[in-house]
Design an enzyme around this catalytic site. Structure first.
Site, PDB file in Angstrom:
ATOM      1  CE  LYS A   1       7.260   7.504  -6.146  1.00  0.00           C
ATOM      2  NZ  LYS A   1       6.500   6.269  -6.014  1.00  0.00           N
TER       3      LYS A   1
ATOM      4  CE  LYS B   1       0.541  -0.458 -13.627  1.00  0.00           C
ATOM      5  NZ  LYS B   1       0.960   0.829 -14.191  1.00  0.00           N
TER       6      LYS B   1
ATOM      7  CG  ASP C   1      -4.427   2.720  -8.234  1.00  0.00           C
ATOM      8  OD1 ASP C   1      -4.728   1.635  -8.776  1.00  0.00           O
ATOM      9  OD2 ASP C   1      -3.254   3.049  -7.960  1.00  0.00           O
TER      10      ASP C   1
ATOM     11  CD  GLU D   1       1.003  -1.892  -4.849  1.00  0.00           C
ATOM     12  OE1 GLU D   1       1.095  -2.250  -6.035  1.00  0.00           O
ATOM     13  OE2 GLU D   1       0.971  -0.700  -4.493  1.00  0.00           O
TER      14      GLU D   1
HETATM   15  N1  PSU Z   1       3.146   4.543  -7.187  1.00  0.00           N
HETATM   16  C1  PSU Z   1       4.263   4.224  -6.527  1.00  0.00           C
HETATM   17  N2  PSU Z   1       4.734   2.946  -6.566  1.00  0.00           N
HETATM   18  C2  PSU Z   1       4.059   1.967  -7.244  1.00  0.00           C
HETATM   19  C3  PSU Z   1       2.852   2.308  -7.924  1.00  0.00           C
HETATM   20  C4  PSU Z   1       2.439   3.607  -7.865  1.00  0.00           C
HETATM   21  O1  PSU Z   1       4.861   5.069  -5.917  1.00  0.00           O
HETATM   22  O2  PSU Z   1       4.511   0.813  -7.255  1.00  0.00           O
HETATM   23  C5  PSU Z   1       2.079   1.241  -8.624  1.00  0.00           C
HETATM   24  C6  PSU Z   1       0.877   0.789  -7.753  1.00  0.00           C
HETATM   25  O3  PSU Z   1       0.675  -0.594  -7.983  1.00  0.00           O
HETATM   26  C7  PSU Z   1      -0.274   1.574  -8.328  1.00  0.00           C
HETATM   27  C8  PSU Z   1       0.088   1.582  -9.792  1.00  0.00           C
HETATM   28  O4  PSU Z   1      -1.538   0.994  -8.102  1.00  0.00           O
HETATM   29  O5  PSU Z   1       1.496   1.776  -9.813  1.00  0.00           O
HETATM   30  C9  PSU Z   1      -0.626   2.673 -10.554  1.00  0.00           C
HETATM   31  O6  PSU Z   1      -0.400   2.500 -11.906  1.00  0.00           O
HETATM   32  P1  PSU Z   1      -1.223   3.397 -12.952  1.00  0.00           P
HETATM   33  O7  PSU Z   1      -0.731   4.788 -12.747  1.00  0.00           O
HETATM   34  O8  PSU Z   1      -0.856   2.818 -14.276  1.00  0.00           O
HETATM   35  O9  PSU Z   1      -2.668   3.231 -12.615  1.00  0.00           O
END
Ligand code: PSU
Ligand code: MN
Length: 307
Positions: A160, A87, A143, A25
């Site tokens: 996390k 993003k 996701d 990614e």
């Molecule tokens: N968690 C991490 N590092 C990251 C991301 C998530 O530890 O870089 C990034 C990934 O690209 C993931 C996105 O798909 O954040 C999720 O964002 P959101 O929570 O806005 O869906």
């Protein structure tokens, strides 16, 4: 082939020959780590994938084109531009493509584009999930929906605890996504090997990971599979230190009214600031570890498909 998609020649050749390919990614490059470590890490990850017998395909949107396979210059551009690049999640793709813009792909859009290209294995650091407090904010990462619908295996280091891990697992269960622990019965928590939550199944070899994914698709079930690979012991963080930093970061985000797509990048940057960069070192090492496993699994999967 999708008319909006460009597959890099090396990736296209490998896919045509049934050779293993691993998707990567780009939001982790633009929004997940600071420059220049982000670019160094992205290039090193590609090297590790090659050393382990697969072809890397870093994914992004460049000039409105969906790209499976980036040049080192494109990776450098995304890393330097950082959070000034959009993003790109599922809802963003049509507008970015229509307007000829750039976008860094999250787990969601990397899965989508990987699948369009015919890539089945994807390595990253961490996935998005159900955020803490989602019962009022409704902040649930796209996701999870993508894991439910798109047939790509995602190799990560667990989730996390910026997320509500229990609710994230419930959501995945509801949507039929198997959560596999690689060599572990416990869900890894990204910076640490333990979370207090169990995975659905423990699998111990890349061959058995490949087989489970192969059978899921062969049965016609579709959808993804989440492989959680614990950070190597020597790089894992002290649980108390990291959990304190995470709680402080979550509290700060709430105080500043951070919401929507800004939440995850804000929390990641804040945690890095609070832990003085130790978390960045761990983050880089766990991505390397996931790249190795994904390359081996992609190799096992292409051997299975040929047999
Ligand atoms: N968690 C991490 N590092 C990251 C991301 C998530 O530890 O870089 C990034 C990934 O690209 C993931 C996105 O798909 O954040 C999720 O964002 P959101 O929570 O806005 O869906
Ligand atoms: Mn969100």
């Amino acid at each position: 082939m999708n008319k909006y998609l460009d597959v890099a020649p090396e990736v296209a050749e490998a896919l045509k020959a049934g050779k293993p390919v691993v998707a990567l990614e780009s939001t982790i490059i633009s929004h997940g780590m600071p420059y220049p470590q982000n670019v160094e890490t992205a290039l090193q990850v590609e090297k590790i994938i090659r050393e382990n017998g697969a072809v890397p395909a870093t994914i992004a949107v460049i000039g409105g084109r969906l790209k499976a396979g980036l040049s080192p210059e494109e990776i450098d551009y995304l890393g330097k531009t950082g959070s000034a690049v959009a993003k790109a999640s599922r809802r963003d793709l049509p507008v970015l493509v229509a307007q000829g813009r750039d976008g860094a792909t999250t787990v969601t859009t990397t899965m989508m584009i990987a699948h369009m290209a015919g890539i089945q294995v994807f390595a990253t650091g961490g996935i998005g999930g159900v955020h803490r407090g989602a019962e009022t904010t409704m902040d649930i990462s796209a996701d999870l929906e993508e894991l439910a619908r798109t047939p790509v295996m995602v190799v990560c280091a667990g989730a996390k605890s910026i997320l509500d891990l229990g609710l994230t697992l419930e959501y995945l269960e509801t949507h039929g996504v198997p959560v596999i622990g690689y060599g572990t019965e416990e869900l890894p928590a990204f910076y640490t090997r333990k979370s207090g939550f169990g995975v659905d199944y423990r699998i111990d070899t890349p061959e058995d990971l490949a087989k489970a994914f192969y059978v899921k698709q062969d049965m016609g079930l579709g959808g993804g599979m989440l492989v959680t690979n614990p950070i190597p012991e020597e790089f894992s963080m002290d649980a108390d230190v990291i959990n304190k930093a995470i709680s402080d970061a979550v509290a700060e985000a709430k105080k500043q009214g951070i919401h929507g797509k800004e939440t995850t990048p804000f929390l990641l940057a804040k945690i890095k600031e609070l832990t003085g960069g130790n978390s960045l070192d761990s983050n880089i090492q766990l991505v390397f570890n996931n790249a190795r496993l994904a390359a081996k699994t992609a190799s096992a999967l292409s051997a299975l498909a040929r047999s």
